[in-house]
Structures are given as structure tokens and as C-alpha cells.
Design an enzyme around this catalytic site. Sequence first.
Site, PDB file in Angstrom:
ATOM      1  N   HIS A  22      -2.134 -12.686  -1.671  1.00  7.67           N
ATOM      2  CA  HIS A  22      -2.292 -11.731  -0.576  1.00  7.67           C
ATOM      3  C   HIS A  22      -0.955 -11.643   0.135  1.00  7.67           C
ATOM      4  O   HIS A  22      -0.398 -12.658   0.558  1.00  7.67           O
ATOM      5  CB  HIS A  22      -3.391 -12.176   0.392  1.00  7.67           C
ATOM      6  CG  HIS A  22      -3.642 -11.202   1.487  1.00  7.67           C
ATOM      7  ND1 HIS A  22      -4.081 -11.564   2.738  1.00  7.67           N
ATOM      8  CD2 HIS A  22      -3.497  -9.842   1.536  1.00  7.67           C
ATOM      9  CE1 HIS A  22      -4.218 -10.495   3.497  1.00  7.67           C
ATOM     10  NE2 HIS A  22      -3.861  -9.436   2.786  1.00  7.67           N
ATOM     11  N   ASP A  23      -0.433 -10.440   0.295  1.00 14.66           N
ATOM     12  CA  ASP A  23       0.932 -10.289   0.802  1.00 14.66           C
ATOM     13  C   ASP A  23       1.136 -10.955   2.158  1.00 14.66           C
ATOM     14  O   ASP A  23       2.190 -11.550   2.418  1.00 14.66           O
ATOM     15  CB  ASP A  23       1.361  -8.819   0.834  1.00 14.66           C
ATOM     16  CG  ASP A  23       0.375  -7.894   1.532  1.00 14.66           C
ATOM     17  OD1 ASP A  23      -0.571  -8.386   2.170  1.00 14.66           O
ATOM     18  OD2 ASP A  23       0.559  -6.662   1.436  1.00 14.66           O
ATOM     19  N   THR A  24       0.126 -10.877   3.022  1.00 19.28           N
ATOM     20  CA  THR A  24       0.279 -11.524   4.330  1.00 19.28           C
ATOM     21  C   THR A  24       0.348 -13.036   4.205  1.00 19.28           C
ATOM     22  O   THR A  24       1.087 -13.691   4.950  1.00 19.28           O
ATOM     23  CB  THR A  24      -0.869 -11.132   5.277  1.00 19.28           C
ATOM     24  OG1 THR A  24      -0.929  -9.715   5.352  1.00 19.28           O
ATOM     25  CG2 THR A  24      -0.655 -11.705   6.661  1.00 19.28           C
ATOM     26  N   ALA A  45       0.808  -1.210   0.000  1.00 15.52           N
ATOM     27  CA  ALA A  45       0.000   0.000   0.000  1.00 15.52           C
ATOM     28  C   ALA A  45       0.848   1.269   0.000  1.00 15.52           C
ATOM     29  O   ALA A  45       0.361   2.338  -0.380  1.00 15.52           O
ATOM     30  CB  ALA A  45      -0.930  -0.003   1.207  1.00 15.52           C
ATOM     31  N   GLY A  73       6.162  -0.453  -3.880  1.00 14.26           N
ATOM     32  CA  GLY A  73       6.314  -1.744  -4.541  1.00 14.26           C
ATOM     33  C   GLY A  73       7.763  -2.031  -4.853  1.00 14.26           C
ATOM     34  O   GLY A  73       8.593  -1.110  -4.947  1.00 14.26           O
ATOM     35  N   ARG A  74       8.062  -3.328  -5.020  1.00 11.55           N
ATOM     36  CA  ARG A  74       9.443  -3.726  -5.312  1.00 11.55           C
ATOM     37  C   ARG A  74       9.449  -4.918  -6.242  1.00 11.55           C
ATOM     38  O   ARG A  74       8.529  -5.751  -6.237  1.00 11.55           O
ATOM     39  CB  ARG A  74      10.185  -4.099  -4.025  1.00 11.55           C
ATOM     40  CG  ARG A  74      10.295  -2.962  -3.031  1.00 11.55           C
ATOM     41  CD  ARG A  74      11.042  -3.392  -1.801  1.00 11.55           C
ATOM     42  NE  ARG A  74      10.481  -4.608  -1.246  1.00 11.55           N
ATOM     43  CZ  ARG A  74      11.173  -5.535  -0.603  1.00 11.55           C
ATOM     44  NH1 ARG A  74      12.469  -5.404  -0.454  1.00 11.55           N
ATOM     45  NH2 ARG A  74      10.577  -6.584  -0.106  1.00 11.55           N
ATOM     46  N   ASN A 128      -6.583  -8.006  12.361  1.00 12.65           N
ATOM     47  CA  ASN A 128      -5.853  -6.847  11.850  1.00 12.65           C
ATOM     48  C   ASN A 128      -5.684  -5.791  12.937  1.00 12.65           C
ATOM     49  O   ASN A 128      -6.644  -5.457  13.635  1.00 12.65           O
ATOM     50  CB  ASN A 128      -6.602  -6.210  10.687  1.00 12.65           C
ATOM     51  CG  ASN A 128      -6.509  -6.997   9.410  1.00 12.65           C
ATOM     52  OD1 ASN A 128      -6.808  -8.183   9.402  1.00 12.65           O
ATOM     53  ND2 ASN A 128      -6.123  -6.343   8.331  1.00 12.65           N
ATOM     54  N   THR A 157       2.226  -1.782   6.880  1.00 13.27           N
ATOM     55  CA  THR A 157       1.215  -0.751   7.077  1.00 13.27           C
ATOM     56  C   THR A 157       0.179  -1.239   8.094  1.00 13.27           C
ATOM     57  O   THR A 157      -0.257  -0.502   8.967  1.00 13.27           O
ATOM     58  CB  THR A 157       0.528  -0.415   5.742  1.00 13.27           C
ATOM     59  OG1 THR A 157       1.513   0.046   4.814  1.00 13.27           O
ATOM     60  CG2 THR A 157      -0.522   0.663   5.926  1.00 13.27           C
TER      61      THR A 157
END
Length: 505
Positions: free
Chosen positions: A243-245, A13, A16-17, A302, A265
Amino acid sequence: MKPLIILAFDLGASGGRAIIGKIDLDARKLEMEEVHRFPNGPIRVREHLYWDVLSIWSEVKEGISIAYRKYGEQIASIGVDTWGVDFALLDNNGELVGLPYCYRDPRRSRAMKELLSVVPPEKIYMRTGIQFMPINPLYQLYAMVKDGSSLLQAARTLLMIPDLFNYWLTGVIVSEYTDASTTQFLDPWTKKWAFDLLEEIGFPTNIFPEIIEPGTKLGNIDPRLAEELRVGKDIMVIAPATHDTASAVVATPIDENSAYISCGTWSLVGVELDKPLVNKKAMEYNFTNEGGAFNTIRFLKNVQGMWFMQEIRRMLAKRGQEYSYTELTKLAEKARGVIGFIDPDDPRFLAPLDMIEEIMRFLEETGQEKPRTVGELVRLVLESLALKYRFVIEKIEDLAGKRIKRINIVGGGSRNWLHNQLVADFTNRLVEAGPEEATSIGNILMQLAGLGYVKSLREIREYVRNSFEVKQYIPNHTSKHEDAYSKFLSILEKTGGLAGWALRI
């Protein structure tokens, strides 16, 4: 033997990489190389917040070009992970219908309140097992239905954000399971869309694609894209845990006695289960059952995490005070502690115009001392996060019926040593921090699974343990920390923070 080369895009969010993974299959080790980095963030237009996915796509293409110039035909595959809960709409020609709304868009909170007055919260939770948060896509969809959105009328396909980039990479329209599970309209047992719930809110059910498992090969890169970027046409595109998590948890070396905090974040605090845990108490505590790799469930909650640090730093810069994150941490280290606390999950902190003013307002309304310096402000936030983690972990122990002895912190937040030590001190548990790049590592190693080189989480975590350092933080827990926790709980009780989001908006 040359290493296997895999390209991962970790789109967050705030940035990016593009990361190259160099995998030694014999030693079962992984090396990482960042080849491209770029900023990201929502764009406010009047009262709404949007994602500029076209700009992000331009950066993805640039990342592919840079990686190919260096590694050429050695690149075996590409995979993309992103933040969860946001979606894009396509028309009948497969073209983007407007820019996607950001999960912090204020319309979602209003829609959530209205929807939960129409459909009982118990019905939604027992059907989906997902926590009530205004960021969930269910409420954006409901708002679009109620507003008679022209975007919705033109839509023929709904894609979550990582699925959109996979579509642009390959032309294949599918929805990957781990990100789909964040929507609050997926059945956690069957892994299928909860069409009955969508029909109840009046949303069309013919725009949802097939759901696929993480590690699925989507096909080679689109020939037109390969020609545009002048790269090989045989590069495979694989959906990792998008999903990044979910990718971060894949790369977290946990066991049955561990909890994880995937700290970026957001801080996602949870445990890994082999099946959904959905009951009335889990709903009351507002826990979520999100999909994981290899048929696991990410049972978590969260907590707003380094969002506070990002926003404090941004607001200080607007006031003419420029600080790096390292400088802010050093100031907090030397500052007074335990002067006051916030509830990180109070809805006021979701998208404030000025985070510092909002924190001060919370402290004033709850009759607490306000920080006098930047260091005291930052320390107050970090201590509040640590206390909220303890609160969440104690609820996990109650629900799962087991004692959490160790906490593993991964992600960008694990770089903050003061944050990690405060977590150890306030929770009175051993903290292991790292790997820092868990999301990218998990992305790469799930691509490795898609290529057929690993078959289980156990094998993936063997690569992680062989390749990356984990730092330990020993708790220094005293009566001061217990007193602080008692005060924190009283603040939660006063502000409604003991309840879930559904009761606070």
C-alpha cells in the site's frame, strides 16, 4: 564498493513511475533515479469507473526493460506499491476476470448505505477497526453479491491491485498485509481475513489467498516474463509495504510526538502506533487502523488531498485555461484568503463531473462568498485542507492521549510550499516537509529489508535522514486563523461533516 541496485514501481491513481534506488551500504545512504513515468487514471464507461490494469502492466514491463538496459544484472530486486482499496478477480485458470472497478465507482456509495442498514456499523468497526468510507472494498463486494455478478460467479481468486502485479511478475498468489488491511474485512489483531463478516454478507470465502508480511521474498521473476523482456532470470521480486501510504510512512522520519500527512491524491493524516486503537470513540471519529511495516499500525484518517488540484486543473483546461501546478500555486499565493471554506470530505467531491461547479455549489448552499478568480479558488481549497488536517489531528490527540507537536508532510503534496505553510499556520504546529518521494523510498528500503540488510524501522529511517533534505515551515498563527477554524467547524456542523462517512451518504 558498487552500490546495490533496487527497482521500485510506485503506481498511483494519477500516474506511475519506475525508480532505481542506488544504495551505499557502508555510508547507509540512498540515491534515487527515475527511469520511467506514465499517466494513470480511471476510465468511465457509462455509469462505472474502471482501471486499465493491462495498460499499467504494459508500462511496468517497459520500466523493467529500460532499467535493465541501463543496469543489467546489477538489479537485485523489484518491488511494487500501488494505491489501496481496489481489487481484481481471477478465474480458475488464473486469468483476469474483467477490468477492476475504481474505488470512485458510484456503486460503492449505494452499497455502503444498504450494507450498513443490514449489518450494524459497530459490528463492522469493532471487528476490523477500519473507517467507514464508500471507497472500501467491502461495499464493492456487497454490491457484486446483491447484483448476482457474473464476474463474481467466475472468480476463484481475489487479489488486491499490487498483489495482481506481483502475480504477473512471479506467478505467486499471495496477499500482502498492508494493502489487505485497507479492505475493511481484515482482523487487525490476528492479521487474518474476517471470514465471519464476509459470510454474513454472502460473499464466498474460498477465494482469498494467504496473507504475507511486507518485506517478503516472493521469488525470482517469472522465467517467461524474463524471456519476453530479455532480462536476467535471477532478479528477486519482493513485496514491500505494497500500500503506497504504508511505504511512505516507512520513509517518514517521525517520532512519538509527530503526526504525518502522506499527501497525494489523498492526504492520509495519522500517527504510528504499536497496536490497534479500536473503541467507540474511534468509530465515532471514523479513524482507521491500517497495517504498517514491522508490526505497526497506521492510525489515520483519509482526507481528500491533491485530488482537488488535479480536478481543478483538469476542469480549467476543459474551459481553455491551461495552468501548471506551479502557476496555480503562485496565483493562490497572491489571492485573497479566508473568504470561504469547503469540507474536503463531503461525499459530493468524491467523483464529481465538474469539480469547480461542485465547489461553487457547496459554497452557495452554505451561504459563503464564492471565489472570483482562479487564485482565490485554489487558495480556498488549500486553506480548507489545512483546516481539515487540524480537525483530524485534534481528534488524534484526544484518542491517543498525547500532544502532537510536529507534522511531517511527505509525498507529492509536500512540493507545494504554500500548502505546507498554510498547514503550519492553521494548525499552529511546526511542519517538516519531505522527503517528497517517500513512497518510492519506503518501497526501496523495504526491499532492502527483504534482502536482509536492515532489520527495523529505526535503521530504515537512518537511511532516510542520511539521504534526503527536510524543509521546515514555522507557524505564523494569529487570531485570524482561530476565527477561520471556528467558521470551518460551524460549516462542518451545518453539513454533517462532524460525523463520519457512514452518517453522510
